[in-house]
Design a protein around this motif. Structure first.
Motif, PDB file in Angstrom:
ATOM      1  N   PRO A  37       0.910  -1.246   0.137  1.00 22.36           N
ATOM      2  CA  PRO A  37      -0.111  -0.043   0.012  1.00 22.36           C
ATOM      3  C   PRO A  37       0.799   1.366   0.079  1.00 22.36           C
ATOM      4  O   PRO A  37       0.573   2.175  -0.579  1.00 22.36           O
ATOM      5  CB  PRO A  37      -0.897  -0.073   1.263  1.00 22.36           C
ATOM      6  N   THR A  38       2.073   1.150   0.722  1.00 25.10           N
ATOM      7  CA  THR A  38       2.854   2.416   0.615  1.00 25.10           C
ATOM      8  C   THR A  38       3.594   2.528  -0.633  1.00 25.10           C
ATOM      9  O   THR A  38       3.628   3.718  -1.160  1.00 25.10           O
ATOM     10  CB  THR A  38       4.112   2.213   1.908  1.00 25.10           C
ATOM     11  N   LYS A  39       3.693   1.567  -1.364  1.00 25.66           N
ATOM     12  CA  LYS A  39       4.385   1.687  -2.701  1.00 25.66           C
ATOM     13  C   LYS A  39       3.395   2.274  -3.588  1.00 25.66           C
ATOM     14  O   LYS A  39       3.566   3.331  -4.386  1.00 25.66           O
ATOM     15  CB  LYS A  39       4.787   0.471  -3.402  1.00 25.66           C
ATOM     16  N   GLN A  40       2.108   1.869  -3.517  1.00 27.25           N
ATOM     17  CA  GLN A  40       1.108   2.418  -4.370  1.00 27.25           C
ATOM     18  C   GLN A  40       0.877   3.847  -4.024  1.00 27.25           C
ATOM     19  O   GLN A  40       0.790   4.575  -5.177  1.00 27.25           O
ATOM     20  CB  GLN A  40      -0.163   1.527  -3.928  1.00 27.25           C
ATOM     21  N   ARG A  41       0.576   4.041  -2.921  1.00 30.09           N
ATOM     22  CA  ARG A  41       0.554   5.678  -2.427  1.00 30.09           C
ATOM     23  C   ARG A  41       1.678   6.567  -2.989  1.00 30.09           C
ATOM     24  O   ARG A  41       1.432   7.719  -3.578  1.00 30.09           O
ATOM     25  CB  ARG A  41       0.160   5.864  -1.121  1.00 30.09           C
ATOM     26  N   LEU A  42       2.998   6.266  -2.854  1.00 28.12           N
ATOM     27  CA  LEU A  42       4.117   6.761  -3.302  1.00 28.12           C
ATOM     28  C   LEU A  42       4.136   6.996  -4.751  1.00 28.12           C
ATOM     29  O   LEU A  42       4.454   8.346  -5.229  1.00 28.12           O
ATOM     30  CB  LEU A  42       5.538   6.038  -2.608  1.00 28.12           C
ATOM     31  N   PHE A  43       4.063   6.166  -5.389  1.00 29.73           N
ATOM     32  CA  PHE A  43       4.041   6.077  -6.820  1.00 29.73           C
ATOM     33  C   PHE A  43       2.972   6.876  -7.383  1.00 29.73           C
ATOM     34  O   PHE A  43       3.209   7.676  -8.318  1.00 29.73           O
ATOM     35  CB  PHE A  43       3.999   4.486  -7.755  1.00 29.73           C
ATOM     36  N   ARG A  44       1.853   6.937  -6.914  1.00 26.09           N
ATOM     37  CA  ARG A  44       0.949   7.949  -7.422  1.00 26.09           C
ATOM     38  C   ARG A  44       0.879   9.327  -7.264  1.00 26.09           C
ATOM     39  O   ARG A  44       1.011  10.131  -7.843  1.00 26.09           O
ATOM     40  CB  ARG A  44      -0.415   7.626  -6.568  1.00 26.09           C
ATOM     41  N   ARG A  45       1.896   9.627  -6.064  1.00 31.33           N
ATOM     42  CA  ARG A  45       2.350  10.903  -5.733  1.00 31.33           C
ATOM     43  C   ARG A  45       3.522  11.493  -6.595  1.00 31.33           C
ATOM     44  O   ARG A  45       3.501  12.626  -7.096  1.00 31.33           O
ATOM     45  CB  ARG A  45       2.742  10.990  -4.274  1.00 31.33           C
ATOM     46  N   TYR A  46       4.344  10.416  -6.990  1.00 24.23           N
ATOM     47  CA  TYR A  46       5.376  10.807  -7.744  1.00 24.23           C
ATOM     48  C   TYR A  46       4.497  10.997  -9.444  1.00 24.23           C
ATOM     49  O   TYR A  46       5.161  12.025  -9.980  1.00 24.23           O
ATOM     50  CB  TYR A  46       6.279   9.607  -8.135  1.00 24.23           C
ATOM     51  N   ALA A  47       3.461  10.422  -9.588  1.00 24.58           N
ATOM     52  CA  ALA A  47       3.059  10.529 -10.935  1.00 24.58           C
ATOM     53  C   ALA A  47       2.466  12.088 -10.731  1.00 24.58           C
ATOM     54  O   ALA A  47       2.466  12.876 -11.930  1.00 24.58           O
ATOM     55  CB  ALA A  47       1.985   9.693 -11.108  1.00 24.58           C
TER      56      ALA A  47
ATOM     57  N   GLU B 174      13.517  -3.408  -8.342  1.00 25.70           N
ATOM     58  CA  GLU B 174      12.206  -2.673  -8.235  1.00 25.70           C
ATOM     59  C   GLU B 174      11.350  -2.811  -9.522  1.00 25.70           C
ATOM     60  O   GLU B 174      11.777  -2.704 -10.384  1.00 25.70           O
ATOM     61  CB  GLU B 174      12.283  -1.191  -7.703  1.00 25.70           C
ATOM     62  N   SER B 175       9.951  -2.697  -9.338  1.00 18.57           N
ATOM     63  CA  SER B 175       9.184  -2.720 -10.522  1.00 18.57           C
ATOM     64  C   SER B 175       7.975  -2.311 -10.125  1.00 18.57           C
ATOM     65  O   SER B 175       7.244  -2.122  -8.820  1.00 18.57           O
ATOM     66  CB  SER B 175       8.895  -4.153 -10.944  1.00 18.57           C
ATOM     67  N   LEU B 176       7.076  -1.532 -11.154  1.00 13.08           N
ATOM     68  CA  LEU B 176       5.898  -0.973 -11.096  1.00 13.08           C
ATOM     69  C   LEU B 176       4.744  -2.289 -11.345  1.00 13.08           C
ATOM     70  O   LEU B 176       3.620  -1.832 -11.135  1.00 13.08           O
ATOM     71  CB  LEU B 176       5.723   0.105 -11.871  1.00 13.08           C
ATOM     72  N   HIS B 177       5.282  -3.295 -11.630  1.00 14.27           N
ATOM     73  CA  HIS B 177       4.133  -4.075 -12.187  1.00 14.27           C
ATOM     74  C   HIS B 177       3.305  -4.348 -10.988  1.00 14.27           C
ATOM     75  O   HIS B 177       3.397  -4.962  -9.786  1.00 14.27           O
ATOM     76  CB  HIS B 177       5.074  -5.566 -12.614  1.00 14.27           C
ATOM     77  N   GLY B 178       2.019  -4.382 -11.482  1.00 10.50           N
ATOM     78  CA  GLY B 178       0.911  -4.858 -10.317  1.00 10.50           C
ATOM     79  C   GLY B 178       0.757  -3.514  -9.245  1.00 10.50           C
ATOM     80  O   GLY B 178       0.053  -3.784  -8.311  1.00 10.50           O
ATOM     81  N   ILE B 179       1.589  -2.441  -9.603  1.00 20.44           N
ATOM     82  CA  ILE B 179       1.479  -1.481  -8.360  1.00 20.44           C
ATOM     83  C   ILE B 179       0.859  -0.242  -9.028  1.00 20.44           C
ATOM     84  O   ILE B 179       0.021   0.489  -8.335  1.00 20.44           O
ATOM     85  CB  ILE B 179       2.849  -1.152  -7.898  1.00 20.44           C
ATOM     86  N   ASN B 180       1.290   0.341 -10.316  1.00 22.36           N
ATOM     87  CA  ASN B 180       0.874   1.610 -10.740  1.00 22.36           C
ATOM     88  C   ASN B 180       0.746   1.455 -12.139  1.00 22.36           C
ATOM     89  O   ASN B 180       1.605   0.890 -12.788  1.00 22.36           O
ATOM     90  CB  ASN B 180       1.779   2.471 -10.396  1.00 22.36           C
ATOM     91  N   ASP B 181      -0.531   1.807 -12.901  1.00 25.32           N
ATOM     92  CA  ASP B 181      -0.708   1.500 -14.248  1.00 25.32           C
ATOM     93  C   ASP B 181      -0.568   3.095 -14.924  1.00 25.32           C
ATOM     94  O   ASP B 181      -0.861   3.322 -16.212  1.00 25.32           O
ATOM     95  CB  ASP B 181      -1.864   0.973 -14.651  1.00 25.32           C
TER      96      ASP B 181
END
Length: 296
Positions: free
Chosen positions: A249-259, A274-281
């Motif tokens: 969940p922390t990864k998902q929130r962080l990558f949304r904020r980066y976007a 590291e990978s975004l697979h299955g975390i952020n589209d």
């Protein structure tokens, strides 16, 4: 009693000790696990107790505390004052100059020439963020390729690198910009000659980054889980070997904020494991751990 909010009055966990210092009892360990997950996004497994105990013993000695009960009480009273030291103690800052060289090759050969041409034409600024900069090798390596690109483009441009980290010790090292000669192994001989100043006398065996690199790099403390003062946009964000410590969940929130801080077509650089697979589209993979933000 609740491990997160209760007092630590268990006489066994409060007084038990090991051969090298006080032992980390069950109540204190569960509190630290919950605290670190909430404030740092780092999920500590049950098997990490000995690691946490060993790494925090130095903090107990530095603070003059005789047991982990006192350390947990300190965190409860003032969580922010010790947060950086705690995060630094339980994480491993492994970094080097020009680590994952293919990232810098992409910058040098393709991205920086294109960005500089576009921004000079449009009057825009160039911004790169090194998120989790550790002791400074990454942002100073970025500054080297940026400075060289600026020289080749034969002109001036508003170009800066923001370097942030949670660890006070890492930030202190980054601000000093002084490294042992052994730590320069990733820098080519040509770049060492151009960008590193060799120490003499009492500074023998050390090297300092060139003042030009310091001009390009701004170093600030930042907890990636807390509010960010900058609004962007950034042309590229480097977040390498940072999210390996975070739960999903922390990864998902962080990558949304980066976007949110990257324009369409902006770049996100991750570490080799590291990978975004299955975390952020919101990103497409365009190379080895290099992602580009998609348009919506």
């Amino acid at each position: 009693m609740n491990a997160v909010t209760g007092k630590f009055d268990d006489p066994v966990t409060a007084t038990a000790s090991s051969a090298t210092g006080p032992a980390l009892g069950e109540v204190e360990f569960q509190y630290l696990r919950a605290f670190v997950l909430e404030h740092c996004g780092i999920a500590l497994g049950e098997q990490k107790r000995q690691l946490v105990q060993g790494r925090l013993l130095r903090r107990l000695r530095a603070l003059g505390l005789s047991n982990f009960q006192g350390y947990c009480e300190l965190l409860r009273r003032d969580p922010h004052s010790e947060l950086g030291e705690l995060a630094s103690a339980i994480s491993t800052n492994v970094t080097s100059f020009f680590r994952e060289a293919h990232h810098y090759d992409l910058l040098t050969d393709e991205l920086l020439p294109r960005w500089l041409q576009q921004k000079r034409r449009d009057g825009d600024r160039l911004r790169i963020w090194s998120a989790g900069c550790s002791t400074g090798e990454e942002p100073y390596a970025l500054a080297m390729v940026l400075a060289e690109a600026l020289e080749r483009s034969d002109g001036t441009l508003d170009a800066k690198i923001l370097a942030t980290d949670l660890s006070p010790q890492a930030l202190e090292s980054a601000r000093k910009g002084v490294y042992s000669l052994e730590r320069l192994a990733g820098i080519s001989a040509e770049r060492c000659q151009r960008w590193m100043l060799r120490g003499t006398g009492e500074y023998e065996g050390l090297a300092c980054v060139h003042p030009r690199l310091r001009e390009l790099v701004t170093i600030e403390p930042l907890n990636l889980l807390h509010p960010w003062p900058m609004s962007g946009p950034f042309d590229a964000i480097f977040c390498r070997n940072v999210v390996i410590y975070f739960d999903q969940p922390t990864k998902q929130r962080l990558f949304r904020r980066y976007a949110d801080l990257l324009p369409t077509g902006g770049y996100l650089f991750l570490g080799h494991s590291e990978s975004l697979h299955g975390i952020n589209d919101q990103f497409e993979l365009i190379g080895r751990t290099v992602y580009r933000k998609l348009g919506r």
